[in-house]
Structures are given as C-alpha cells and as structure tokens.
Design a protein around this motif. Structure first.
Motif, short mmCIF file in Angstrom:
data_model
loop_
_atom_site.label_atom_id
_atom_site.label_comp_id
_atom_site.label_asym_id
_atom_site.label_seq_id
_atom_site.Cartn_x
_atom_site.Cartn_y
_atom_site.Cartn_z
N ASN A 106 -41.50 -37.47 -18.64
CA ASN A 106 -42.17 -36.36 -19.30
C ASN A 106 -43.68 -36.52 -19.27
O ASN A 106 -44.42 -35.53 -19.20
N GLU A 143 -36.71 -40.83 -19.67
CA GLU A 143 -37.09 -39.47 -20.03
C GLU A 143 -38.51 -39.44 -20.60
O GLU A 143 -39.30 -38.54 -20.27
N TRP A 189 -25.00 -41.45 -15.42
CA TRP A 189 -25.85 -41.09 -16.55
C TRP A 189 -25.76 -39.60 -16.76
O TRP A 189 -26.02 -38.81 -15.87
N GLU A 190 -25.33 -39.19 -17.93
CA GLU A 190 -25.27 -37.78 -18.26
C GLU A 190 -26.64 -37.34 -18.77
O GLU A 190 -27.11 -37.80 -19.80
N THR A 191 -27.27 -36.47 -18.02
CA THR A 191 -28.63 -36.02 -18.36
C THR A 191 -28.82 -34.58 -17.94
O THR A 191 -28.13 -34.08 -17.05
N HIS A 192 -29.76 -33.93 -18.65
CA HIS A 192 -30.09 -32.55 -18.28
C HIS A 192 -31.00 -32.49 -17.06
O HIS A 192 -31.21 -31.42 -16.49
N LEU A 193 -31.54 -33.63 -16.65
CA LEU A 193 -32.44 -33.66 -15.49
C LEU A 193 -31.63 -33.49 -14.20
O LEU A 193 -30.66 -34.21 -13.96
N THR A 194 -32.06 -32.55 -13.37
CA THR A 194 -31.32 -32.27 -12.13
C THR A 194 -31.77 -33.15 -10.97
O THR A 194 -31.10 -33.19 -9.94
#
Length: 560
Positions: free
Chosen positions: A74, A70, A16-21
């Motif tokens: 959040n 997400e 999964w490509e995500t900005h969450l690290t």
C-alpha cells in the motif's frame, strides 16, 4: 526465513487468500510462459525459482506475513505501480525475445484458416513436438500440403534428420554435417514445393552430386519432428489425433459430414423420386467459431429414390451427384425393358441363359443403366455439365429419352457377344488338361473370370464393351498358340503378371473410396498389354508396353 516462506507460499504458490489480484495474475503469466520450454524443448528454461527470484528482488526486507505485505504494498504502489507486474523478460531474460514466437508460432496459416499450434516436450509421448489443432468443421478444407516443413524452430533439426537417411556415400560428402545442414537450410523456401524436394535440390547444388528426393525418407525422422494433427470439436475437445492427416479425415468422415450438414443453411431431405428440389447450390457456407464452414450439396442415390445431402469435398459432390441424377433419370423409365430384351438374337439369348455369372434380367437392367450413364458422359464431354436445377434436369432427361433406348440395345447386344465369346473360351479351357499347360490355363481362366463378371456392362461401360469382346477373343487366340510354345506363354505371363500384382497392390489403397480415373485407365492399359503379348493380331489400342506401364505404376504408387 519467515520472509522466504511468505514469498514462496503466499506469492509463488498462491496459498494466501487475498483481495489483491496481482498474485493470481502473475501466476497466470508464469504458467503461460512455462510453455516456452515445451516449444524450445528445454526442461531447464523456467521453473518456480524464477518467480521466487522476481519477488525476492522487489518485496521489502521486512515483509514476513500477509499483513506485512499488504502494508508494504500500500505504501509502495503509489510511486511504483508496475513494480510487481511480472513480464516475460523478468522470468525468461534473453529467452523471452520475439524470435521464440517467430520460430515457434502460436498458429499455422493454411489457405485463409488460422489453426492453433501447441507444443509438448515429452519424448515418447504421441504428441511430442508441435501439434496443429484443426476444428472438425474445417477438416475438409485442410490438406497435408506444407505441414511437412514443420515450424521454423524445428526445421534445422528436421533437415539434419532427413540428411541422415541418405546413403552413406552421400553423407560422406556432407562433412562437416552441421555446417552443411545449416547452409542448405538457408537456401530452403517453404513456398516452393515439399521439403524433401526442396532439400534434394539444395543438396544437389551444395554437394555437386545429384541427390534424389526419393532418397530422403521422412518416415525415418524422429517422431517429434513430424507434425501432429489434433482434430477438435466446437468445445476444443480432441476427437482424434495422429501424424497422418488423411487417415484422420477418413476416420472422422461420418462425423465431419454430419457436423458440416448441421452448420450450413440447407435442409437435407430423403425419399426424392422426381426433381422437386429447386436449384441445388454448388456450395453452402456458414460461420462457426470464427471459421468458415464449407459444404457441397448433392443428390445421393438411395436405390429406389434419392436424398439431398451435404458432402465434404467437391470431388465427392460430383461423383455422388452424377449417380443421384442417373437414379432420378432411371426412375423416369427412359427405356422399355422389353425393347432391350427383344434385341438379342437366339444365339445371344442362349449364351446369356447358359452363363453362370450373369443373370438375363440383370443384363437388361445393367444395359439400361449403362446407356443412361453414356448419355450423361456425352453431355459432360461437350462441357454441359450435370444439371443443378429443374430446367437443366429436364433438358438432360429429354436427351436420355432420345438416345438411351438405342444405346441400351447396342450395349446388351455387345454384352451378349462377350458371353458368346466367353462360352467358346470356357469350352477350350476345359479341353486343355495337359499338366504342362496347367499354369497357363489357370491364368487364362482367372483372366476370363475377371473380364466376365456379374455386372460387366456397368463395370466396363458402353464405350469399353467392344474392347471386352476383343480381350475375351484375345484369350482364345492365346490358347491357339499355347500348345506349340508353352514356355513362351509362361514368359509372357510372368511379364504381365508382375505388373498386375503391383496394380492390385495399388488398388488396395482404394478399398474404402473411389478409384481415381488415372488408376482405372491403367487397368485398361494392362488389358491392352495382354493383347499385345498374347494376341497382337487382334490389334492393340494405343501405345502400350511393359516398361511404360511400370513407370506409370511407380508414379501412381508414389501418389503422383
């Protein structure tokens, strides 16, 4: 099903490509903890189901896609920011305790050096078990001492394996074996010698029966219980690995010396023919990759000159430096060759000329070398040590110029006496052709050839040359009695021959390096034993006997 697929593929497997690290961070923690299974040698300790269960217990029930995750995260992380931060306890439970790190540490402390430890659980693999990683640049600072204990987490299994190498009559006294092994392990202290020595003492106390350390055979324990050594370069790449640290040091010796020389602040030089190197430091140090690199500079004998080089050990430094200093002294011409050659009598000149094994010019040159060696040895005997600066070298040079000429003359005369005696023995041997004497004659001839070799003056040294004359005359005295008592001679020959064969096996260990002084001395004691057996009337130096030499051979063969 959609929720399960989302957790497994997006969060566990990372598809999964995500900005969450947090997904990558948690995976990194998982991969690091997975190595605990290699440490404690359990395949079942941690798998990806543990990471799946971690998310399954925490992620909202309506999360079925990345967008759902997400949105849910959040709204959740404001009140529960650590909810999805994975820890060792989350994945390993009770197995995540500090005792794992204590029993299977990340590093091995050796004489001020912290060496990285890694673990692998793969029976049959060359690095199965614990591996200590030694940077190449500190390989000269690490010895095998202490590694025989292995890490604490493997020690009880190791002790049990060692106990199984004992003779059956001692193993019977250990029943129940598991209880005995556990009890003796509690008595062991790694700070008190080798594991086998400490274990032998503990077993002796426990069983009430003497257990010798020699009965515990470390070579027979499973390979995963024997520490593996990996020598790494500055980038962490493995250059060589194996169970024998000393063998790795021999294998990598050229690379080790080059690496140390490149790291330390000293410029190597060649073509030196006079002392123009200022002060040669005893030790040079440098910091490299968090470790202190230590080198030992010395002057290396190159034949027609010397070079300034950095070596890996102080004992190598001392040996090399002595030969380098000797070469610089010889280059200064301390003794006139004509003066030495003129010292020989007519009989001695004829004996030297007739010798098939010694060239006259070599005999003179070797006598000069041996004389310089003797002056250096005399300086060392009174505690002056080798010179490390120009003033010390000049002082030694003055001593050599004063004492070496007469010493060289005495050496060449004694060496010529050896050749005169050897010629007499050769003639005697040639006349002894009776078949019943052949075995003894062959042994005597081999002995003579061993004593009278091409570089006999340098090999024996000034102090031993008179003994060599006596040893050769001892062969002559043996031949005087041979025909009258051939069986007695054979019996004496077998006594000495057995010990000499064991000594040759011991010498084979040092084919690629210097022979230790105590091993060299034992060789001379064997020569004295021949005098004691075959020619006692010539006088024996020291207290020599076959049993005593056998005991010394046993000690030296064990590395003691």
């Amino acid at each position: 099903l959609a929720r399960e697929l989302c957790i497994r593929h997006a969060l566990v497997e990372g598809d999964w490509e995500t900005h969450l690290t947090l997904v990558a961070d948690n995976r990194a923690v998982f991969d690091e903890l997975r190595s605990v299974g290699d440490r404690v040698r359990r395949f079942d300790l941690l798998d990806e189901e543990a990471l799946f269960d971690f998310y399954d217990r925490r992620v909202g029930a309506d999360v079925v896609s990345g967008r759902h995750f997400e949105r849910w995260w959040n709204s959740t992380r404001g009140t529960q920011p650590e909810l999805l931060t994975v820890t060792a306890a989350d994945l390993l439970g009770d197995a995540a305790g500090d005792e794992v790190t204590e029993e299977f540490p990340d590093s091995w402390h050796y004489d001020g050096i912290d060496l990285r430890l890694t673990y692998r659980y793969e029976p049959g693999a060359p690095d199965d078990g614990a591996t200590v990683h030694v940077p190449l640049t500190v390989l000269n600072r690490v010895g095998p001492e202490g590694f025989d204990w292995n890490v604490p987490g493997l020690r009880e299994e190791l002790v049990g394996a060692l106990c199984r190498t004992l003779p059956v009559e001692l193993r019977r006294l250990m029943v129940p074996a598991a209880e005995t092994v556990h009890a003796v392990c509690a008595r062991l202290d790694p700070d008190h010698g080798t594991l086998v020595a400490a274990l032998a003492r503990a077993l002796t106390e426990r069983l009430g029966e003497r257990v010798s350390a020699s009965l515990l055979d470390g070579a027979r324990v499973p390979e995963h219980l024997q520490m593996t050594f990996a020598v790494d370069d500055d980038q962490g790449r493995c250059l060589a690995h194996g169970k024998d640290l000393v063998a790795l040091q021999r294998e990598l010796a050229p690379r080790l010396r080059a690496a140390i020389a490149a790291a330390v602040p000293l410029t190597e030089r060649t073509g030196i023919t006079a002392w123009d190197v200022g002060t040669v430091p005893h030790v040079v140090r440098a910091e490299r990759a968090g470790h202190t690199v230590v080198g030992y500079p010395a002057l290396l004998d190159d034949g027609d000159s010397v070079s300034l080089r950095v070596f890996t050990a102080p004992e190598v430094q001392q040996r090399v430096m002595r030969a380098g200093v000797r070469r610089l002294l010889l280059l200064g011409g301390p003794v006139a060759r004509k003066q030495v050659a003129a010292a020989l009598s007519t009989e001695q000149r004829l004996a030297v000329a007739r010798s098939a094994r010694v060239e006259p010019d070599d005999l003179v040159d070797d006598s000069i070398v041996a004389a310089v060696d003797e002056v250096i040895a005399a300086e060392l005997d009174v505690g002056r040590g080798l010179p490390w600066d120009e003033a010390g070298f000049a002082e030694l040079q003055a001593s050599v110029r004063a004492a070496a000429p007469s010493t060289a003359v005495a050496a060449v005369r004694t060496a010529a006496d050896v050749l005169v005696a050897a010629a007499d023995v050769e003639r005697r041997l040639d006349r002894l052709v009776a078949p019943g004497l052949a075995v003894s004659v062959d042994d005597a001839r081999r002995h003579l050839h061993r004593l009278v070799q091409r570089r006999l003056v340098v090999t024996a040294g000034v102090r031993r040359l008179p003994d060599v004359v006596r040893y050769v005359r001892g062969i002559e005295r043996r031949l005087d009695r041979l025909a009258d008592a051939p069986q007695k001679d054979l019996q004496r020959m077998r006594t000495v021959g057995t010990l000499e064969a064991q000594y040759r096996e011991l010498l084979d260990r040092y084919r690629t390096g210097p022979v230790p002084a105590d091993v060299v001395e034992l060789g001379w004691q064997l020569e004295e034993l021949r005098v004691a057996e075959f020619a006692q009337t010539l006088g024996v130096k020291g207290s020599v006997s076959a049993p005593r030499i056998a005991r010394q051979l046993a000690v030296l063969s064990r590395g003691g």
